[in-house]
Design an enzyme around this catalytic site. Structure first.
Site, PDB file in Angstrom:
ATOM      1  N   HIS A  18      48.497 -33.739 -13.764  1.00 12.11           N
ATOM      2  CA  HIS A  18      47.870 -32.813 -14.720  1.00 12.11           C
ATOM      3  C   HIS A  18      46.410 -32.562 -14.342  1.00 12.11           C
ATOM      4  CE1 HIS A  18      50.885 -34.614 -17.741  1.00 12.11           C
ATOM      5  NE2 HIS A  18      51.273 -33.365 -17.556  1.00 12.11           N
ATOM      6  N   LYS A  42      59.320 -33.267 -29.294  1.00  8.21           N
ATOM      7  CA  LYS A  42      59.368 -34.101 -28.096  1.00  8.21           C
ATOM      8  C   LYS A  42      59.176 -35.582 -28.417  1.00  8.21           C
ATOM      9  CE  LYS A  42      58.219 -31.114 -24.238  1.00  8.21           C
ATOM     10  NZ  LYS A  42      57.416 -31.033 -23.030  1.00  8.21           N
ATOM     11  N   ARG A  91      56.606 -28.596 -10.483  1.00 10.55           N
ATOM     12  CA  ARG A  91      56.892 -29.734  -9.613  1.00 10.55           C
ATOM     13  C   ARG A  91      58.118 -29.493  -8.749  1.00 10.55           C
ATOM     14  NH1 ARG A  91      57.156 -33.791 -14.478  1.00 10.55           N
ATOM     15  NH2 ARG A  91      58.398 -32.025 -15.036  1.00 10.55           N
ATOM     16  N   SER A 129      55.008 -37.431 -17.057  1.00  9.32           N
ATOM     17  CA  SER A 129      54.550 -38.383 -18.073  1.00  9.32           C
ATOM     18  C   SER A 129      55.677 -39.299 -18.523  1.00  9.32           C
ATOM     19  CB  SER A 129      53.979 -37.632 -19.282  1.00  9.32           C
ATOM     20  OG  SER A 129      52.825 -36.925 -18.929  1.00  9.32           O
TER      21      SER A 129
END
Length: 162
Positions: A18, A42, A91, A129
């Site tokens: 990030h 989430k 990614r 993460s």
């Protein structure tokens, strides 16, 4: 390019990937607003205040970066912050498909706001993460993926949860 860019995400926790995307965005834009999503769907490990504080700590020495919470539509947040661009990190190809879908919807809702994709640096292309949290939860070494202060906070929170 100049102007204001929004870099949205949950940042649960903020990783070096990030950080890399945000710093690279600053090469193209005068100011980057990191939009920390208050996404209860989430089920974040860190609450919104903890995530905001971690990002403010990481970017404390950079006046060209602001950290702000948001909920609701990303384009509304972008408009509220006078942003012309949304920055998204990619990614893998699986990210691309989802992000193109989001970008298309955002363009439909707000044609004046562009989306720019930055590919992850190769050394962070596999870092997420959720993976970092899981590896840390299993006592794995995640120090290369996190700022030292973020590693300290993640370790402390994991210990408190045991």
């Amino acid at each position: 390019m100049t102007g204001i860019a929004i870099y949205p995400g949950t940042f649960d926790p903020v990783t070096r990937g990030h950080i890399d995307i945000c710093e690279r965005a600053l090469k193209m834009f005068d100011h980057v607003v990191i939009g920390v999503a208050d996404s209860l769907a989430k089920e974040p490990f860190f609450n919104i205040d903890e995530r905001l504080d971690m990002l403010e700590t990481v970017f404390a020495d950079n006046d060209a970066i602001s950290v702000r919470p948001f909920s609701g539509l990303l384009i509304d947040f972008a408009r509220d912050n006078s942003a012309d661009v949304i920055v998204r990190g990619l990614r893998a190809i699986s990210d691309f498909e989802y992000e193109v879908q989001l970008a298309g919807m955002n363009r439909s809702l707000a044609p004046e706001i562009e989306t720019v994709f930055l590919t992850a640096a190769q050394r962070y292309a596999f870092v997420s993460s959720s993976l970092v949290r899981e590896i840390a939860r299993l006592d794995g070494d995640v120090s290369e993926f996190l700022h030292p202060e973020i590693l300290r906070r993640l370790t402390a929170k994991l210990l408190a949860c045991k």
